[in-house]
Design an enzyme around this catalytic site. Structure first.
Site, PDB file in Angstrom:
ATOM      1  N   GLU A  94       0.818  -1.203   0.000  1.00 39.59           N
ATOM      2  CA  GLU A  94       0.000   0.000   0.000  1.00 39.59           C
ATOM      3  C   GLU A  94       0.861   1.266   0.000  1.00 39.59           C
ATOM      4  O   GLU A  94       0.584   2.213  -0.733  1.00 39.59           O
ATOM      5  CB  GLU A  94      -0.903  -0.036   1.249  1.00 39.59           C
ATOM      6  CG  GLU A  94      -1.645   1.235   1.567  1.00 39.59           C
ATOM      7  CD  GLU A  94      -2.895   1.438   0.723  1.00 39.59           C
ATOM      8  OE1 GLU A  94      -3.183   0.569  -0.112  1.00 39.59           O
ATOM      9  OE2 GLU A  94      -3.542   2.480   0.899  1.00 39.59           O
ATOM     10  N   ASP A  95       1.912   1.291   0.796  1.00 38.28           N
ATOM     11  CA  ASP A  95       2.628   2.550   1.052  1.00 38.28           C
ATOM     12  C   ASP A  95       4.013   2.658   0.425  1.00 38.28           C
ATOM     13  O   ASP A  95       4.637   3.706   0.516  1.00 38.28           O
ATOM     14  CB  ASP A  95       2.780   2.768   2.575  1.00 38.28           C
ATOM     15  CG  ASP A  95       1.428   2.985   3.247  1.00 38.28           C
ATOM     16  OD1 ASP A  95       0.487   3.353   2.546  1.00 38.28           O
ATOM     17  OD2 ASP A  95       1.334   2.762   4.470  1.00 38.28           O
TER      18      ASP A  95
END
Ligand code: MN
Length: 761
Positions: A94-95
């Site tokens: 996700e990051d």
């Protein structure tokens, strides 16, 4: 915290990170799982370098969050190495720039699949497309059914975010707290994670109603010594008895959580002193023989009933009939020597683990069984060990998902209802036992068996007696559904059913019928036009719709099809252009909803930008013009409130505990604004209070006297009803703020004949 990390050297920071990881690893090594330290350490090192240089809002290095989530997964949910690795890696895709493929290459299929599931949910729930929330919720559930560990890790993630919520911006806090209460706490409950569910609820409560939370905590602290005394006196004979019976056991005094107390006060309109089950006593025992733990629960029950008087209606056998989330225990309510009722929960150690840790504990015990059977032990293989109950639940959800719903929020509501309802047990005519949510009706039962039984249901025989379809089922009922070919679904049925399944089936049937009626109506309309030798353009059709007070032609056609509208002379006039669509009917056109008088002002003010990070200041000048008070919950000055900004930049103020606000928070979290009052007691609000008491001579005039004479408050409306010596009434008052209401309530409580006074709105 943030300061600490700012002044630290890199080495010091690294030491803290490594210590946190080691602490997590220690909880894993203390568990019954296989010791797969190598892969966990690898996952940690990978995540640590992937998140390097990134910090959380609190100032701590980002990696502290995945470590904390992994610790919850290991220590509080009881999962093994696969889940711990996935938790450590849960924000990497996700990051950071790493992909699921990278995870797959380094850590294998299973872990990659779980991380992928978690990444999908992250995009969905936290994403900006608010209306897509319910869609995302579906995805979340679907992912869960592929591997339930995805949802368990997601819950751990949310729990850690809630524990560290204080470092978030205030408007984000409401959004996250609202979502937690609306989506995550019910799922945690459904999966049997009772401890986590309570913590999630309490944390949400604390951020949504900080003052109420503090007040309750204080009251609990103040009354603690009284409960300690009751506990000591009440349990002494129980200990003696259990010792005599030869059990090894643990006695715990369980205190109801602030949130549960608050919820009970709200829903049942009770004051703190009227909540009698704040304390329960838990007996957790080691069975003498593992296979006989159920019998032993009842042995203890019998012994208890010789010590204390048993409440006849409050014994709950969750031992022979576990709840669908796996909860098992025997509940009994006993009267103390001083006349207080005290609930006692009897459970074995195994039952207690399941109550605290839910599904995960199921696997623990099944894995332990397997290990006993197959010498050498076996790795925990979660999906195969899934409980039959959980399977059943997932199937129900899938059924609803298979039946596409036009209104996503309704879907969410339906699911929510089902998640929170507790269960009852009913029997089919053949004696098969079925679990239904509490408050289910005969009609719900019919739909739970088969859609055809539901759509043609005309009544039921319950325990061989004829009952209507809205009969509310009771545990132990034997139910036979009666059908008729001519019976068909009616929109009223939506008020009769409580289960998500029945609701979605009824809605589908109604939509089918509406479409058929519309089609028929359109044909009838065209035939009418043709017969009269007229010509109908779409503008003409709109005029006819308006004539009958419909908003669009679909509604018109449906009404014609359902024969609630019959075309006649006035329609002919409109179609010929004589009626020009106004006349009397035109007057009844629905007015566009404008709340304040100065719509021009609103337009100009709508161009001002709103800083979502700052709370709205609710002043005399702005309330009623710029900010509108929601009619659903009627907030008054001093209430815990929030603002909701709609697409026209109009701001509505809701109470934070308003059900509509809860929906908005879950569905449109990004439009929620923090709000605080700044009033100078210059304007009046209406508030309603409810009173109960003993109907004695003159009590009415005493009430009226206190309110209007002593306090000089205007009463708008007063309704009092008395029955058999008891009265109940509501009074609408004009007040400045909640302080006024509090004063009124406490002054009224001082009257001898009044037993309770609460504000209802
Ligand atoms: Mn996270």
């Amino acid at each position: 915290m943030s300061d600490d990390f700012q002044t630290m050297t890199e080495q010091q920071e690294d030491d803290i990170i490594n210590a946190a990881f080691q602490g997590m690893l220690d909880t894993y090594l203390a568990s019954k799982h296989r010791k797969k330290v190598e892969i966990i350490t690898r996952a940690f090192n990978f995540a640590k370098q992937a998140h390097k240089g990134v910090r959380r809002r609190s100032g701590e290095p980002y990696i502290m969050h995945p470590i904390a989530v992994a610790r919850i997964v290991s220590e509080e949910i009881g999962l093994g190495s696969t889940s711990i690795c996935a938790a450590l890696l849960h924000d990497v895709v996700e990051d950071t720039d790493y992909t699921t493929e990278d995870i797959r290459n380094l850590f294998g299929d299973k872990i990659a699949q779980i991380v992928e599931g978690l990444t999908k949910i992250a995009g969905a729930i936290f994403g900006d497309q608010a209306s897509a929330q319910a869609e995302n919720f579906k995805k979340l559930l679907l992912t869960m059914s592929e591997d339930i560990r995805v949802i368990l890790i997601k819950i751990a993630d949310r729990l850690h975010n809630m524990r560290t919520l204080s470092s978030m911006a205030v408007n984000k806090q409401y959004k996250i707290a609202g979502e937690t209460l609306y989506i995550y706490a019910p799922i945690a409950y459904r999966l049997g994670l009772n401890k986590i569910k309570s913590e999630l609820e309490d944390l949400s409560f604390r951020y949504e109603h900080p003052e109420e939370y503090e007040k309750l905590k204080e009251r609990l602290a103040v009354s603690q010594s009284k409960r300690d005394l009751l506990y000591a006196e009440f349990t002494a004979p129980i200990r003696e008895m259990l010792d005599k019976m030869g059990y090894s056991y643990k006695l715990i005094g369980r205190i109801k959580s602030p949130y549960s107390i608050w919820k009970k006060m709200q829903t049942k309109h009770l004051s703190f002193d009227e909540i009698y089950d704040i304390m329960a006593v838990r007996i957790i025992f080691e069975p003498k023989e593992f296979e006989k733990e159920v019998n032993e629960c009842f042995d203890i029950y019998v012994a208890l009933s010789k010590l204390y008087k048993v409440h006849p209606d409050r014994t709950r056998d969750w031992v022979n009939q576990p709840k669908t989330n796996g909860y098992q225990a025997l509940h009994v309510t006993l009267m103390s020597k001083h006349g207080e009722w005290v609930e006692v929960q009897i459970r074995s150690h195994r039952m207690d683990d399941i109550a605290e840790q839910g599904v995960a504990a199921h696997w623990k015990y099944k894995a332990a069984e397997n290990a006993n059977l197959q010498s050498g032990g076996k790795a925990l293989s979660v999906p195969e060990e899934e409980d039959a109950d959980i399977d059943h639940w997932l199937r129900t959800i899938k059924e609803i998902l298979d039946d596409p719903q036009p209104d996503a929020m309704d879907f969410l509501d339906a699911i929510k209802l089902n998640l929170y309802a507790s269960e009852i047990f009913v029997f089919t005519p053949k004696g098969e036992i079925k679990t239904m949510p509490q408050n289910s009706t005969a009609l719900d039962f019919a739909f739970s068996i088969h859609t055809m039984l539901g759509t043609h249901c005309m009544g039921a025989k319950v325990n061989h007696k004829l009952v209507p379809i809205n009969y509310q089922l009771q545990s132990g009922d034997q139910v036979e559904i009666l059908t008729s070919r001519t019976q068909h679904v009616s929109p009223d049925w939506l008020n009769i059913v409580t289960t998500a399944k029945a609701r979605s089936k009824i809605q589908a049937a109604i939509r089918r019928e509406q479409r058929a009626a519309q089609k028929e109506g359109e044909q009838l309309f065209n035939a009418f036009v043709e017969k009269e030798g007229l010509n109908a353009t779409s503008v003409d059709i709109d005029r006819v719709s308006r004539l009958h007070n419909f908003e669009n032609k679909e509604q018109l056609f449906q009404a014609i099809g359902q024969k609630t509208v019959v075309l006649g002379d006035s329609d002919k006039n409109v179609l010929r252009g004589n009626g020009n669509g106004t006349g009397l009917a035109g007057l009844f056109k629905r007015k566009p909803k404008t709340v304040a008088k100065a719509s021009e002002d609103e337009k100009s003010s709508s161009t001002t930008t709103i800083d979502k990070r700052k709370p709205l200041l609710l002043t005399e000048e702005l309330v009623g013009s710029r900010y509108h008070l929601a009619p659903c919950c009627n907030p008054i000055a001093g209430d815990d409130v929030l603002g909701y900004i709609d697409s026209d930049n109009r701001i509505t103020i809701h109470k934070r505990n308003c059900p509509t606000a809860a929906k908005l928070k879950a569905g449109f979290g990004n439009r929620i604004l923090a709000a605080t009052w700044s009033m100078k007691k210059a304007v009046f609000f209406t508030a309603t209070i409810m009173l109960k008491g003993i109907d004695s001579v003159g009590v009415m005039s005493k009430i009226a006297n206190i309110i209007s004479q002593q306090l000089n408050v205007n009463m708008e409306r007063i309704v009092i009803e008395a029955h058999e010596g008891i009265f109940e009434g509501t009074i609408r008052l004009h007040v400045h703020d909640v302080d006024d209401v509090r004063t009124i309530c406490s002054d009224l409580r001082k009257l001898k004949d009044i037993t309770s006074v609460v504000r209802t709105e």
